[in-house]
Design an enzyme around this catalytic site. Structure first.
Site, PDB file in Angstrom:
ATOM      1  N   CYS A  14      62.773 -76.827 -30.189  1.00 35.91           N
ATOM      2  CA  CYS A  14      62.662 -78.230 -30.867  1.00 35.91           C
ATOM      3  C   CYS A  14      62.044 -79.095 -29.840  1.00 35.91           C
ATOM      4  CB  CYS A  14      63.992 -78.599 -31.261  1.00 35.91           C
ATOM      5  SG  CYS A  14      65.269 -78.649 -30.058  1.00 35.91           S
ATOM      6  N   HIS A 128      81.725 -77.008 -28.193  1.00 36.13           N
ATOM      7  CA  HIS A 128      80.410 -77.081 -27.881  1.00 36.13           C
ATOM      8  C   HIS A 128      80.283 -78.381 -26.731  1.00 36.13           C
ATOM      9  CE1 HIS A 128      76.100 -77.653 -28.182  1.00 36.13           C
ATOM     10  NE2 HIS A 128      76.125 -76.575 -28.609  1.00 36.13           N
ATOM     11  N   GLU A 130      78.029 -80.446 -26.434  1.00 38.73           N
ATOM     12  CA  GLU A 130      77.384 -81.794 -27.128  1.00 38.73           C
ATOM     13  C   GLU A 130      78.435 -82.390 -27.635  1.00 38.73           C
ATOM     14  OE1 GLU A 130      74.130 -81.657 -30.001  1.00 38.73           O
ATOM     15  OE2 GLU A 130      75.222 -82.968 -31.094  1.00 38.73           O
ATOM     16  N   SER A 220      73.949 -69.905 -28.883  1.00 33.61           N
ATOM     17  CA  SER A 220      73.279 -71.080 -29.547  1.00 33.61           C
ATOM     18  C   SER A 220      73.792 -71.421 -31.103  1.00 33.61           C
ATOM     19  CB  SER A 220      71.843 -70.925 -29.717  1.00 33.61           C
ATOM     20  OG  SER A 220      71.031 -71.761 -30.716  1.00 33.61           O
ATOM     21  N   ASN A 222      72.733 -73.568 -33.109  1.00 30.21           N
ATOM     22  CA  ASN A 222      71.825 -73.658 -34.279  1.00 30.21           C
ATOM     23  C   ASN A 222      71.362 -72.327 -34.582  1.00 30.21           C
ATOM     24  OD1 ASN A 222      68.810 -73.337 -33.348  1.00 30.21           O
ATOM     25  ND2 ASN A 222      69.836 -74.403 -31.633  1.00 30.21           N
ATOM     26  N   SER A 265      66.030 -72.892 -29.337  1.00 33.43           N
ATOM     27  CA  SER A 265      65.953 -72.632 -27.803  1.00 33.43           C
ATOM     28  C   SER A 265      65.104 -71.413 -27.624  1.00 33.43           C
ATOM     29  CB  SER A 265      67.332 -72.379 -27.162  1.00 33.43           C
ATOM     30  OG  SER A 265      68.193 -73.560 -27.288  1.00 33.43           O
TER      31      SER A 265
HETATM   32  S1  SF4 Z   1      68.118 -79.972 -32.232  1.00 30.71           S
HETATM   33 FE1  SF4 Z   1      69.079 -80.911 -30.390  1.00 30.71          FE
HETATM   34  S2  SF4 Z   1      67.807 -80.999 -28.867  1.00 30.71           S
HETATM   35 FE2  SF4 Z   1      66.476 -80.305 -30.219  1.00 30.71          FE
HETATM   36  S3  SF4 Z   1      65.615 -82.082 -31.082  1.00 30.71           S
HETATM   37 FE3  SF4 Z   1      67.524 -82.118 -32.219  1.00 30.71          FE
HETATM   38  S4  SF4 Z   1      69.223 -83.144 -31.355  1.00 30.71           S
HETATM   39 FE4  SF4 Z   1      67.486 -82.614 -29.941  1.00 30.71          FE
END
Ligand code: SF4
Length: 292
Positions: A14, A128, A130, A220, A222, A265
């Site tokens: 991303c 996490h 974040e 990860s 996501n 990632s």
């Molecule tokens: S997934 Fe996370 S790191 Fe990637 S653009 Fe979105 S907020 Fe930013």
């Protein structure tokens, strides 16, 4: 019928991750300081190994005080708490802040509405980095919930924020629950569009294939969400790289339609390597789903 392989349009690095990797490599190329990352730069062991080969090392938060003015420290896209930032500043090390701008925006909201007297509720994973960073911006007072189920005894004023990689349904559910319990509710859907796009693409493809392959780090967030979304629709594999691809995927001719997606990632070269292997017996190497 010959095999067809479908690769999601929104798959892989991303914007925020690409930016963090580019920034780190750029700083390292300058050779003006020894470059460190605070923890693994991204949730991908192959990329982290590659960075280490270029002399970019990781340090943990416990070791921050070992840095000195001759060093540079990259803050990764997840961001950090104000306390960690302060500790790095005190070492005199150069700070390369690669906090994703979307995450930085959530941190600002947490700070602003906390100062205005709102109870901050974060939809996400309390462990996490974040979420830990966002919570730090409201003095570690946030209530962190997975989907709102356990929210009780809320004050009248509540501001809901979301981890960027959270599932849409968890955010919606939390918003609905809180709206019935609070008089003054603010809800910011801070799920990153990159996350949403990846989940939507993966969901669409997974409804039409025999097997879905999700490529990404097991740590990860996501990637794990992509796996959840796809598993609801078809048999799904989660692998980190081509070495983890089971041989039966290549050889089982009953698998006529295979979908591929990748977490934020995962670099393109890892996706390409896997697509190349499973496409060896495919007619159409890549059929792109419609873009939105
Ligand atoms: S997934 Fe996370 S790191 Fe990637 S653009 Fe979105 S907020 Fe930013």
């Amino acid at each position: 019928m010959a095999r067809q392989v479908y690769v999601a349009e929104n798959a892989g690095f991303c914007f925020g991750v690409q930016r963090a990797v580019n920034t780190t490599l750029y700083e390292n190329q300058k050779k003006s300081s020894k470059v460190f990352t605070l923890g693994p730069l991204i949730h991908n062991d192959d990329v982290v190994k590659n960075l280490a080969e270029q002399g970019i090392s990781q340090i943990s938060t416990e070791d921050i005080e070992r840095l000195g003015p001759e060093d540079a420290l990259v803050i990764r896209s997840h961001g950090v708490t104000p306390e960690i930032f302060e500790r790095i500043m005190k070492t005199g090390a150069k700070i390369i802040d690669a906090t994703c701008p979307y995450v930085a925006s959530i941190q600002r909201k947490a700070r602003k509405y906390y100062e205005e007297g709102y109870q901050i509720v974060i939809v996400g994973d309390p462990n996490h980095p974040e979420v830990i960073g966002i919570n730090g911006c409201c003095n570690n007072t946030a209530i962190i919930t997975r989907n709102g189920d356990e929210l009780n005894n809320l004050p009248d004023r509540v501001c809901i924020l979301s981890q960027t990689t959270e599932r849409q349904s968890n955010f919606e559910k939390t918003r609905e629950i809180v709206s019935k319990k609070c008089k003054d509710m603010l809800a910011f859907n801070t799920i990153c569009s990159a996350t949403r796009e990846r989940q939507d693409s993966a969901e669409q493809i997974s409804k039409t294939v025999d097997l879905m392959i999700v490529i990404g780090g097991r740590h990860s967030s996501n990637t794990k969400k992509l796996y959840e979304v796809c598993s609801a629709n078809c048999k799904t594999l989660l692998i980190e790289n081509k070495q983890e691809l089971p041989d039966w995927v290549r050889t089982d001719l009953q698998l006529e339609r295979i979908g591929v997606t990748a977490g934020a990632s995962t670099p393109d070269w890892i996706i390409d390597e896997i697509v190349d292997i499973i496409s060896l017996i495919a007619d159409d190497r890549v059929i792109q789903e419609e873009s939105d």
